[in-house]
Design an enzyme around this catalytic site. Structure first.
Site, mmCIF file in Angstrom:
data_model
loop_
_atom_site.group_PDB
_atom_site.id
_atom_site.type_symbol
_atom_site.label_atom_id
_atom_site.label_comp_id
_atom_site.label_asym_id
_atom_site.label_seq_id
_atom_site.Cartn_x
_atom_site.Cartn_y
_atom_site.Cartn_z
ATOM 1 N N HIS A 1 0.457 -1.130 0.295
ATOM 2 C CA HIS A 1 -0.158 0.089 0.180
ATOM 3 C C HIS A 1 0.928 1.425 -0.362
ATOM 4 O O HIS A 1 2.194 1.000 0.540
ATOM 5 C CB HIS A 1 -0.741 0.088 1.055
ATOM 6 N N CYS A 2 0.127 2.469 -0.263
ATOM 7 C CA CYS A 2 1.418 3.511 -0.566
ATOM 8 C C CYS A 2 -0.174 4.697 0.312
ATOM 9 O O CYS A 2 0.245 3.865 1.462
ATOM 10 C CB CYS A 2 0.898 4.185 -2.008
ATOM 11 N N MET A 3 0.194 5.921 -0.155
ATOM 12 C CA MET A 3 -0.779 6.618 1.117
ATOM 13 C C MET A 3 -2.236 6.600 1.461
ATOM 14 O O MET A 3 -2.458 6.320 2.042
ATOM 15 C CB MET A 3 -0.375 8.502 0.170
#
Length: 496
Positions: A27-29
């Site tokens: 996952h990113c932001m």
């Protein structure tokens, strides 16, 4: 965003084709990034309808599910269902895909984005600490040689100086290779003895490995070299595993991997990675040097579209390298001012005008996220893409504000996403007017996108409650009218 992350996770995994169809998750932001065994198992349309999902981007067997600022909580719940270690659900080989220019390009982009996204918080954190040290100097709180300033700069530099090691760890997960070996090989590039040798080579001293000359290269603050090295290591590891006897794997396998991968990295891959990174950076800033403010304006207009596709992360290595070499970045980061703040302003306009209660709440939350934190995905997927014309308003705002930022020569000392709270990264301590410019551009971004959104308008989404009430009233009216249609024939029959 729903706070019921368990229910959200169950629904998302189900529409991804079940836990058995997911082989990797990061996952990113704001996004959950899935890799699946079979892309046919992904029901993208159903994913978009899940409460709490703001948008979906599918590219073959890879699928990004945008859930907003609470992505970490959603990620934990999804991981419980998948029983992954962050890399793969099992050792099943991925299906072979015919290599075409499009497929190769997609794989390269996925490798870069997948590797860099987990590192963004550390990079932003470090750059903001360095920015804090700069502000303390600007306001004469400390002298440049004070231990507090030295320590703050060291803390801020940690993520950048050891960036090759961080990239190796992240890339090892992406390429499914041994993380400790990848970190060990990358560690050679930032070892004091190696750095000293490279400095001597830069001064003209002959440095070689087994008689092969070693080119002088500085690897701190770099991304591309270690990314390529770790990818190659993944193939070396498989080959070494296939040729080493079982009884010797514990010691012979890791020794051979290091002895093969490290020299290849130092002699060939490292310099090649530096050339690639420098070429990309040179191309970007040659365009900037040629077009000037227009290049920043075009980038500002394109930025929301780049975020939509996830291609905005392509510029991360270029920004890092430019800030490391020059101290500032004057094209990509300034272009984001109008784009990010503009998306927030457009969302506020939607919240002001819409009669849909759910959309009003979503728009206010998404607008606050873009304005305060610089995180624009909730605004993009939750509001702008759904309504379309407000997205056009942000593209226009990005172009105008980006052009003005380029004209004013605004540059960033950090790579934190532009927002009201991170506006200090654009302040030039030697130019007091830079503060006026930055605050003026941010105010213009909010006002311009707000006004343009109201001018262009949008097709409002009806309230579900209003729809239900209208349907209920219609049914009641139909029931009242039904007897009038049946009474006349009956009365006529009685008369007859």
């Amino acid at each position: 965003m729903s706070n019921n992350f368990s229910a959200l996770a169950n629904s998302v995994v189900e529409k991804m084709g079940g836990a058995s169809n997911v082989i990797a998750l990061t996952h990113c932001m704001t996004r959950l990034r899935f890799v699946t065994k079979d892309e046919a198992g992904i029901d993208a349309d159903a994913l978009k309808k899940i409460k709490g999902v703001m948008g979906v981007v599918q590219n073959g067997d890879k699928c990004q599910v945008i859930v907003g600022n609470n992505v970490a909580a959603a990620y934990k719940e999804v991981m419980k269902l998948l029983n992954l270690d962050g890399s793969a659900a099992d050792d099943a080989p991925a299906p072979k895909v015919k290599l075409t220019p499009k497929v190769i390009g997609a794989k390269m982009l996925d490798a870069l984005v997948g590797t860099m996204s987990p590192l963004i918080p550390a990079i932003i954190g470090g750059s903001m600490v360095k920015l804090a040290a700069m502000l303390l100097l600007m306001f004469n709180v400390y002298e440049a040689d004070h231990s507090t300033i030295i320590l703050l700069n060291t803390i801020g530099d940690g993520a950048f100086f050891f960036l090759p090691i961080m990239v190796a760890a992240s890339a090892a997960i992406k390429f499914k290779t041994n993380m400790s070996l990848a970190i060990g090989i990358a560690g050679v590039l930032v070892h004091p003895n190696f750095i000293d040798l490279m400095a001597q080579a830069a001064e003209g001293k002959h440095v070689d490995l087994f008689g092969i000359p070693v080119e002088s290269v500085r690897y701190t603050y770099t991304v591309i070299p270690v990314l390529i090295m770790t990818w190659i290591q993944s193939y070396i590891e498989r080959w070494v595993d296939s040729i080493t006897p079982t009884v010797t794997k514990n010691f012979l396998k890791p020794m051979l991997i290091v002895l093969i991968a490290a020299p290849i990295g130092i002699l060939l891959v490292g310099p090649m990675g530096i050339w690639i990174g420098t070429a990309i950076s040179t191309l970007v800033y040659t365009i900037h040097g040629t077009l000037g403010w227009l290049a920043v304006a075009i980038m500002g207009a394109l930025w929301p579209l780049l975020v939509l596709t996830g291609m905005h992360r392509v510029f991360t290595p270029t920004i890092i390298q430019t800030i490391a070499e020059t101290g500032t970045e004057g094209m990509v980061m300034p272009s984001e001012i109008g784009a990010n703040i503009g998306m927030g302003g457009a969302c506020l306009a939607v919240a002001w005008k819409t009669r849909n209660i759910a959309l009003k709440q979503t728009s206010m939350a998404a607008g606050a996220s873009a304005l305060m934190a610089g995180i624009s995905e909730p605004a993009l997927y939750g509001v702008l893409v759904r309504l379309k014309r407000p997205l056009i308003a942000t593209l226009i705002t990005g172009f105008i504000v980006g052009g003005l930022a380029g004209y004013a020569g605004i540059a960033s000392h950090s790579m934190a996403a532009p927002s009201l709270f991170t506006s200090v990264q654009f302040i030039d301590v030697n130019d007091p007017m830079s503060l006026v410019w930055v605050l003026g551009l941010m105010a213009l971004s909010v006002v311009l996108s707000f006004v343009l959104t109201l001018m262009l308008g949008f097709d409002d989404i009806p309230n579900e409650e209003e729809d239900d009430m209208n349907k209920s009233h219609k049914k009641e009216a139909d029931k009242k009218e039904e007897p009038k249609l049946t009474e006349a024939p009956v009365a006529a029959k009685a008369t007859a």
